[in-house]
Design an enzyme around this catalytic site. Sequence first.
Site, mmCIF file in Angstrom:
data_model
loop_
_atom_site.group_PDB
_atom_site.id
_atom_site.type_symbol
_atom_site.label_atom_id
_atom_site.label_comp_id
_atom_site.label_asym_id
_atom_site.label_seq_id
_atom_site.Cartn_x
_atom_site.Cartn_y
_atom_site.Cartn_z
ATOM 1 N N ARG A 45 -39.828 103.118 80.854
ATOM 2 C CA ARG A 45 -38.911 102.007 81.144
ATOM 3 C C ARG A 45 -39.324 101.262 82.427
ATOM 4 O O ARG A 45 -38.481 100.855 83.232
ATOM 5 C CB ARG A 45 -37.478 102.521 81.332
ATOM 6 C CG ARG A 45 -36.869 103.114 80.113
ATOM 7 C CD ARG A 45 -36.645 102.068 79.024
ATOM 8 N NE ARG A 45 -35.691 102.553 78.058
ATOM 9 C CZ ARG A 45 -35.993 103.381 77.058
ATOM 10 N NH1 ARG A 45 -37.241 103.765 76.877
ATOM 11 N NH2 ARG A 45 -35.048 103.785 76.230
ATOM 12 N N SER B 79 -28.271 102.336 77.329
ATOM 13 C CA SER B 79 -28.333 103.387 78.352
ATOM 14 C C SER B 79 -28.191 102.765 79.736
ATOM 15 O O SER B 79 -28.968 101.885 80.100
ATOM 16 C CB SER B 79 -29.683 104.095 78.318
ATOM 17 O OG SER B 79 -29.908 104.702 77.077
ATOM 18 N N GLU C 79 -31.108 102.271 84.506
ATOM 19 C CA GLU C 79 -32.021 101.520 83.631
ATOM 20 C C GLU C 79 -31.587 100.052 83.637
ATOM 21 O O GLU C 79 -32.402 99.142 83.597
ATOM 22 C CB GLU C 79 -31.965 102.085 82.206
ATOM 23 C CG GLU C 79 -32.846 101.302 81.259
ATOM 24 C CD GLU C 79 -32.818 101.780 79.829
ATOM 25 O OE1 GLU C 79 -32.776 102.994 79.582
ATOM 26 O OE2 GLU C 79 -32.851 100.905 78.947
#
Length: 333
Positions: A161, A232, A329
């Site tokens: 990510r 998320s 995130e």
Amino acid sequence: MPIQQNVDLAAFNTFGVHCNARYLAEINSLQDLESALGFAQDEAIPIQLLGGGSNVLFSQDYPGLILHMKMRGIECLNEPGRVKVAAGENWHKFVMYCLNKELYGIENLALIPGTAGAAPIQNIGAYGVELEDFFGELEVYDMASGQRRIMDKADCQFGYRDSVFKQELHNRIVVLSLTLQLSPIPAPCVEYPALAKELKTVEPTPQDVFDVVCHIRQSKLPDPTKLANAGSFFKNPVVSEEKYAALLSDHGNVPRFPTFDEGLVKIPAAWLLEILGWKGERQGPVGVHDLQPLVIVNYGGASGADILNLAEDMSASVLEKFAIVLQTEVRII
Ligand code: EPU
């Protein structure tokens, strides 16, 4: 290209948070981009790029210019498996387009919200596949030089990510288009445990993988158009083998994911949060989803600060109980 003033961003972020942007411009072409950047420079105001708004939290009013990326177009290139998509295309529609054209590889990334241009920024990933696995090249606009240029995979410095666009090049380039190298031959990636468990056939086709991924996501993750959320909220933490061994001895069966770095283990933040009892918790208008505790939801009327307060309480409890720092995130603006 008209520049709108004092725009409520609720419709531009999947958390549905109301906040005011001083200016907003819809970017449909390179020309739009250049004139919007010129405007921001003349006014000496900051800019913020926005795709589908599915990975951002506006924690306060935005004092500058939001560039809403809407460039369109998908093109199969001459080389087999090579496909180019403009930054403003919807990611899931692009996944379906590729599947229909018999170009395979990204079916595991079905139903990820957002735009194609945002996909490389955080190297989107799900069910055992990451964008970088099928990356071809990026066409970007360099804000410092005012030039277009091509970036290859090494230039992008992809991680979990993560990419150079979240680091050194943060807010310094604009993704114009993304080219992927897909496979004309089916090669389903079905190792991810939750996926393997749901696939009923021995030799699944890419269409089977696509269907099952859509089914799992629809059954576990709230649809942002029905219940406001940004997927998320936290990344899965990466810890040392020693730390993992200590967790095992304290808590029994802690799940783990492999990482490419020796001596490091990725563990599901969802597991840590579930142990701490966060599933289904509510704080006024915000809450933790009852099936996936990584997802924070806005039941209606929450401010960015409400969401941030809950997120901070969650990460503080993980720090206190497990001595693990959770990273977000979601990008907080
Ligand atoms: N788990 C729990 N409790 C839960 C859910 C999960 O303990 O309520 C544990 C289980 O051990 C489970 C493991 O976590 O086996 C993994 O769960 P899951 O497959 O749901 O994946 P995740 O690690 O929680 C990540 C991504 C998701 C992506 C899924 C599937 C991150 C931060 N999140 O979640 O991505 O869909 O894997 O690949 O890496 C997103 O980025 O917005 C997103 C939804």
